[in-house]
Structure formats: C-alpha cells, structure tokens
Design a protein around this motif. Sequence first.
Motif, PDB file in Angstrom:
ATOM      1  N   TRP A 128      20.958  38.023 -39.519  1.00  0.00           N
ATOM      2  CA  TRP A 128      20.843  38.080 -38.065  1.00  0.00           C
ATOM      3  C   TRP A 128      21.483  36.874 -37.378  1.00  0.00           C
ATOM      4  CZ3 TRP A 128      20.208  41.161 -34.161  1.00  0.00           C
ATOM      5  CH2 TRP A 128      19.856  40.644 -32.923  1.00  0.00           C
ATOM      6  N   ASP A 129      21.253  35.691 -37.900  1.00  0.00           N
ATOM      7  CA  ASP A 129      21.756  34.477 -37.264  1.00  0.00           C
ATOM      8  C   ASP A 129      23.278  34.340 -37.356  1.00  0.00           C
ATOM      9  OD1 ASP A 129      19.249  33.654 -36.496  1.00  0.00           O
ATOM     10  OD2 ASP A 129      18.891  32.513 -38.329  1.00  0.00           O
ATOM     11  N   PRO A 131      14.469  42.090 -40.574  1.00  0.00           N
ATOM     12  CA  PRO A 131      14.317  41.781 -39.140  1.00  0.00           C
ATOM     13  C   PRO A 131      14.455  43.047 -38.290  1.00  0.00           C
ATOM     14  CG  PRO A 131      15.887  40.304 -40.214  1.00  0.00           C
ATOM     15  CD  PRO A 131      15.631  41.434 -41.163  1.00  0.00           C
ATOM     16  N   TYR A 149      29.118  46.865 -37.975  1.00  0.00           N
ATOM     17  CA  TYR A 149      28.600  46.311 -39.218  1.00  0.00           C
ATOM     18  C   TYR A 149      27.876  47.393 -40.018  1.00  0.00           C
ATOM     19  CZ  TYR A 149      29.144  41.966 -36.546  1.00  0.00           C
ATOM     20  OH  TYR A 149      29.633  40.943 -35.770  1.00  0.00           O
ATOM     21  N   LEU A 175      25.499  36.969 -36.945  1.00  0.00           N
ATOM     22  CA  LEU A 175      26.213  37.996 -36.195  1.00  0.00           C
ATOM     23  C   LEU A 175      26.609  37.482 -34.813  1.00  0.00           C
ATOM     24  CD1 LEU A 175      24.156  41.242 -36.942  1.00  0.00           C
ATOM     25  CD2 LEU A 175      26.046  40.241 -38.244  1.00  0.00           C
ATOM     26  N   ALA A 191      15.070  43.293 -35.193  1.00  0.00           N
ATOM     27  CA  ALA A 191      16.206  43.163 -34.272  1.00  0.00           C
ATOM     28  C   ALA A 191      17.515  43.568 -34.935  1.00  0.00           C
ATOM     29  CB  ALA A 191      16.296  41.728 -33.762  1.00  0.00           C
ATOM     30  N   LEU A 192      17.618  43.348 -36.248  1.00  0.00           N
ATOM     31  CA  LEU A 192      18.837  43.712 -36.975  1.00  0.00           C
ATOM     32  C   LEU A 192      18.987  45.223 -37.041  1.00  0.00           C
ATOM     33  CD1 LEU A 192      21.257  42.820 -38.772  1.00  0.00           C
ATOM     34  CD2 LEU A 192      19.708  42.973 -40.728  1.00  0.00           C
ATOM     35  N   VAL A 247      25.066  47.978 -35.624  1.00  0.00           N
ATOM     36  CA  VAL A 247      24.703  47.793 -37.036  1.00  0.00           C
ATOM     37  C   VAL A 247      24.192  49.109 -37.612  1.00  0.00           C
ATOM     38  CG1 VAL A 247      23.142  46.654 -38.661  1.00  0.00           C
ATOM     39  CG2 VAL A 247      24.161  45.344 -36.784  1.00  0.00           C
ATOM     40  N   ASP A 307      25.762  37.926 -47.295  1.00  0.00           N
ATOM     41  CA  ASP A 307      24.762  37.781 -46.235  1.00  0.00           C
ATOM     42  C   ASP A 307      24.818  36.434 -45.530  1.00  0.00           C
ATOM     43  OD1 ASP A 307      23.484  36.062 -48.103  1.00  0.00           O
ATOM     44  OD2 ASP A 307      22.307  37.729 -48.895  1.00  0.00           O
ATOM     45  N   ARG A 337      19.963  46.908 -33.582  1.00  0.00           N
ATOM     46  CA  ARG A 337      21.268  46.699 -32.947  1.00  0.00           C
ATOM     47  C   ARG A 337      22.125  47.953 -33.063  1.00  0.00           C
ATOM     48  NH1 ARG A 337      24.267  40.895 -33.010  1.00  0.00           N
ATOM     49  NH2 ARG A 337      26.055  42.308 -32.865  1.00  0.00           N
TER      50      ARG A 337
END
Length: 272
Positions: free
Chosen positions: A19-20, A47, A31, A22, A49-50, A56, A87, A53
């Motif tokens: 996540w950090d 996560p 992605y 992207l 949030a991942l 993604v 990753d 998205r």
Amino acid sequence: MISVEVLICTINKGIVRIWDNLIPPRKDVKYIVSYQYTDERYLDLIPAALVEREDVFFVKRKGKGLSNNRNFALSLAKGDIIIFADDDARYSEESFNIIKQTFETHPYLDVAFFQASTYTGRALKKYPLEEFDYENRPKEMEISALEMACRRKSIQGKLLFDERFGLGKDCLTCGEQDIWLMEAERMGLKMRYFPRKVVETSTLLKQQMLYVDAGVQRSFGAIAYFRYGIRAYIYCFRFALNAACNGMCHFVPMFCQMMRGISFLRHNPDTK
C-alpha cells in the motif's frame, strides 16, 4: 494511449508493504496483486484500502513459489506493457512516463531493461552508461525481473518463468530470470537496455550471494546445465576452483552444491 500494468507478487506478511508504495491512481496504470499465503491467519493482514482501490485487481491463492505466482499474474494481465514487481518495489509518476515513452518510441521492442536503486538512491548494481540491444550486452551483465518491462502480447501465453527456480523453492532458490532471458533470446524477442532508473527496492539481489548461499550455488549449477548441457560439469568445476583460488569460497562445498543443482535439473525435467 499505451497502458501499463504492474504485476505485484507477494506472500504472507509481504502484503502489508504494498500500500505505501503505490502512487495515486492514474488512468493509464493498473495493478494486479497476486497474494500467496501459507496459512489462513495471514489473510487478516490484507489492507482493506488495497483491495478497495479501483485500479487494483486483487487475488489471493494458497501456496508458495514466486515463479508460479508471476506466471499466474501474467495470465490475468490485460495492459499493453507489463512490469514484474515485488512487494517492496516503488515506482514514481516519472517511472511510468519513462517506460511508456520507451515503448512508444521503439514500436519493435518486446522487452526493455532499466535500472533500479535502493530507497536511498544508491544504484542496485554497476549499470552500463550506454543503451544497447540485449545481444550486445556486456558479458558480466546480470538482469533481474525487477528491471524488466515487457510488451504483454509478446510474452503472454508464450513465455513463462521456470517454476523449478525461484523464491519459495527448496533447491533452486533463484535464477528464474536467467532461464527466462535465455528462452526469450531463443524466441528472438527484441530486447534492449536503457540506462534510466525506474524503480526503487529494498531487496538485495540473490546473485550477489553466490559465494555464501547454498541455494544460489545450486541454482548456478542448474542454470549452467540449462545453458551448456553436459559441459556444465567442466564449467562449474573451473568456476569453483577459480573462486577458491581467489579466496572467495571453499572449493568442495561450492562445487558439491553446483553438482546438486545440475542433478536436480536433470531429474526434474520441465513439463510445461
């Protein structure tokens, strides 16, 4: 408009790092996150949030093996240009601009090789300063999947990573990109190196551990057998002897591991 698709392969705890790394969404970049896990408890680390998205596409699979994961991610790809990412790979807006421009200005190109650095900006290796076709590369040049970008239609359904090699394997723990490149060259793919940095990583190259890591030594022997056939025995003997004479390793342990790698490949033929 050329589209870029980043194939991010990860396993277990590695999912928390993505996540950090992207960048904010952009229309021409997508992605695919292919997540392998070996135990259900790792699923709690995903996560939210991942997964949420819109740019993604997330898929999870129980199992392990980096080469297998990359091949699966490639089978799902739809973008014009694909990138094999780990990753911890970090791309910028400029990274994607460079990659797109490279393929736009070289319409014949199947595979492009670029440069990578650490998060602090230090080059991952000593890179050539001039661009050149792969067939004219310096003899000592090594390429990792992290440094590659490919035209999807040139490789999808045609070229896979050898699943006998790579992270997650007990015997041959690296070398899948070496086999991939040999196969790509035999296929006649147009490949070229460009001296521009496109990615940052925290990963050390496995090849740099040749003199201390048994898995890398076994992979070296297997790669030599893939390339030279029966002549690999002589090649590995000379390499290990020279390394021992230069104080880089002990001859017998290194040569024995190389022989194990050759034996493994001989007794485990590629079935794809």
